[in-house]
Scaffold this motif. Structure first.
Motif, PDB file in Angstrom:
ATOM      1  N   GLY A  14       0.835  -1.193   0.000  1.00  0.00           N
ATOM      2  CA  GLY A  14       0.000   0.000   0.000  1.00  0.00           C
ATOM      3  C   GLY A  14       0.869   1.241   0.000  1.00  0.00           C
ATOM      4  O   GLY A  14       2.101   1.157   0.003  1.00  0.00           O
ATOM      5  N   CYS A  15       0.219   2.396   0.028  1.00  0.00           N
ATOM      6  CA  CYS A  15       0.963   3.660  -0.063  1.00  0.00           C
ATOM      7  C   CYS A  15       0.880   4.463   1.224  1.00  0.00           C
ATOM      8  O   CYS A  15       1.335   5.599   1.269  1.00  0.00           O
ATOM      9  CB  CYS A  15       0.432   4.488  -1.219  1.00  0.00           C
ATOM     10  N   PHE A  16       0.267   3.890   2.257  1.00  0.00           N
ATOM     11  CA  PHE A  16      -0.001   4.552   3.536  1.00  0.00           C
ATOM     12  C   PHE A  16      -1.110   5.599   3.424  1.00  0.00           C
ATOM     13  O   PHE A  16      -1.430   6.265   4.396  1.00  0.00           O
ATOM     14  CB  PHE A  16       1.264   5.166   4.155  1.00  0.00           C
ATOM     15  N   GLY A  17      -1.682   5.737   2.244  1.00  0.00           N
ATOM     16  CA  GLY A  17      -2.781   6.690   2.094  1.00  0.00           C
ATOM     17  C   GLY A  17      -3.992   6.319   2.926  1.00  0.00           C
ATOM     18  O   GLY A  17      -4.699   7.184   3.446  1.00  0.00           O
ATOM     19  N   CYS A  18      -4.238   5.006   3.065  1.00  0.00           N
ATOM     20  CA  CYS A  18      -5.384   4.591   3.878  1.00  0.00           C
ATOM     21  C   CYS A  18      -5.126   4.932   5.346  1.00  0.00           C
ATOM     22  O   CYS A  18      -6.044   5.342   6.068  1.00  0.00           O
ATOM     23  CB  CYS A  18      -5.637   3.092   3.708  1.00  0.00           C
ATOM     24  N   ALA A  85      -8.771   0.001  -1.809  1.00  0.00           N
ATOM     25  CA  ALA A  85      -8.796  -0.743  -3.073  1.00  0.00           C
ATOM     26  C   ALA A  85      -7.645  -1.735  -3.185  1.00  0.00           C
ATOM     27  O   ALA A  85      -7.820  -2.839  -3.717  1.00  0.00           O
ATOM     28  CB  ALA A  85      -8.756   0.247  -4.240  1.00  0.00           C
ATOM     29  N   GLY A 148     -12.566   2.120  -1.215  1.00  0.00           N
ATOM     30  CA  GLY A 148     -12.132   3.497  -1.438  1.00  0.00           C
ATOM     31  C   GLY A 148     -10.646   3.538  -1.672  1.00  0.00           C
ATOM     32  O   GLY A 148      -9.922   2.600  -1.366  1.00  0.00           O
ATOM     33  N   CYS A 149     -10.199   4.606  -2.257  1.00  0.00           N
ATOM     34  CA  CYS A 149      -8.759   4.781  -2.491  1.00  0.00           C
ATOM     35  C   CYS A 149      -8.377   6.223  -2.163  1.00  0.00           C
ATOM     36  O   CYS A 149      -8.118   7.006  -3.040  1.00  0.00           O
ATOM     37  CB  CYS A 149      -8.383   4.439  -3.927  1.00  0.00           C
ATOM     38  N   PRO A 150      -8.301   6.524  -0.861  1.00  0.00           N
ATOM     39  CA  PRO A 150      -8.593   5.653   0.273  1.00  0.00           C
ATOM     40  C   PRO A 150     -10.040   5.793   0.711  1.00  0.00           C
ATOM     41  O   PRO A 150     -10.742   6.701   0.273  1.00  0.00           O
ATOM     42  CB  PRO A 150      -7.672   6.235   1.349  1.00  0.00           C
TER      43      PRO A 150
HETATM   44  S1  SF4 Z   1      -6.226   2.017  -1.551  1.00  0.00           S
HETATM   45 FE1  SF4 Z   1      -5.351   3.929  -2.371  1.00  0.00          FE
HETATM   46  S2  SF4 Z   1      -4.809   5.108  -0.531  1.00  0.00           S
HETATM   47 FE2  SF4 Z   1      -5.090   2.962   0.135  1.00  0.00          FE
HETATM   48  S3  SF4 Z   1      -3.040   2.040   0.034  1.00  0.00           S
HETATM   49 FE3  SF4 Z   1      -4.027   1.667  -1.959  1.00  0.00          FE
HETATM   50  S4  SF4 Z   1      -3.373   3.387  -3.287  1.00  0.00           S
HETATM   51 FE4  SF4 Z   1      -2.964   3.973  -1.152  1.00  0.00          FE
END
Ligand code: SF4
Length: 195
Positions: A14-18, A85, A148-150
């Protein structure tokens, strides 16, 4: 507060966005902190997931360590939630699934623009990449999803108690304390398991 709900969180592919969106709960985190305690999480210094009520998983599975961590969470968490997502369907990182892994590595470490000292990292400390990125439900049983993203902070706030089989009670009288620093007023919240 005794018997706080124990929550563990992790970010796999993941990107840590969540996690950032979770932190967007802002002042509500203060109320939440009275009800839950965090076990392993990027916001604590706990290295391994202990027995928990809820595990929140951000990100899909792209390497051997992700698989190990995900299984550890499944073993220790009563309820496991796919957050975002990437955890639910692989997300953007799964775009690499249409490209052979070797080609991805060549582009990143050998042939890509701006690459210096080209070589593919092979330190045994590094987790081995999987050929494809997988959603987490392909590795362990998942109980709930937060899409969701996020997912927005409001989604966490409104859905987490329900999704996790908890009851969210807003006490009318408990003391909507004035948080003068924010100029906001909060009711108190209590989470209780349906048992
Ligand atoms: S769902 Fe979106 S915000 Fe969450 S980890 Fe994946 S890319 Fe990042």
């Amino acid at each position: 507060m005794a018997n706080k709900i124990r929550i563990a969180t992790t970010s796999l592919a993941g990107c840590f966005g969540c996690h950032m969106s979770f932190l967007d709960l802002d002042e509500r985190l203060v109320a939440l902190a009275e009800l839950v305690e965090f076990n392993r999480s990027p916001i604590t210094d706990i290295k391994h997931c202990g027995p928990c009520d809820i595990g929140l998983i951000e990100g899909g599975v792209c390497n051997a360590e992700n698989v190990h961590v995900l299984r550890e969470f499944r073993q220790n968490c009563k309820i496991l939630v796919a957050v975002g997502a990437c955890a639910i369907n692989g997300g953007l990182p799964a775009l690499r699934n249409s490209i052979p892994l070797e080609a991805c590595l060549r582009e990143a470490y050998l042939d890509g623009i701006g690459v210096e000292n080209p070589h593919i990292p092979n330190d045994p400390e590094l987790p081995l990449l999987l050929n494809q990125v997988h959603p987490i439900h392909e590795v362990v049983k998942i109980d709930y999803s937060l899409p969701g993203c996020p997912p927005s902070a409001d989604v966490f706030w409104t859905r987490l108690p329900t999704l996790c089989g908890c009851v969210l009670e807003v006490f009318n009288g408990f003391i909507g304390r004035k948080r003068t620093e924010f100029g906001l007023r909060f009711g108190a919240l209590r989470l209780r398991f349906w048992v």
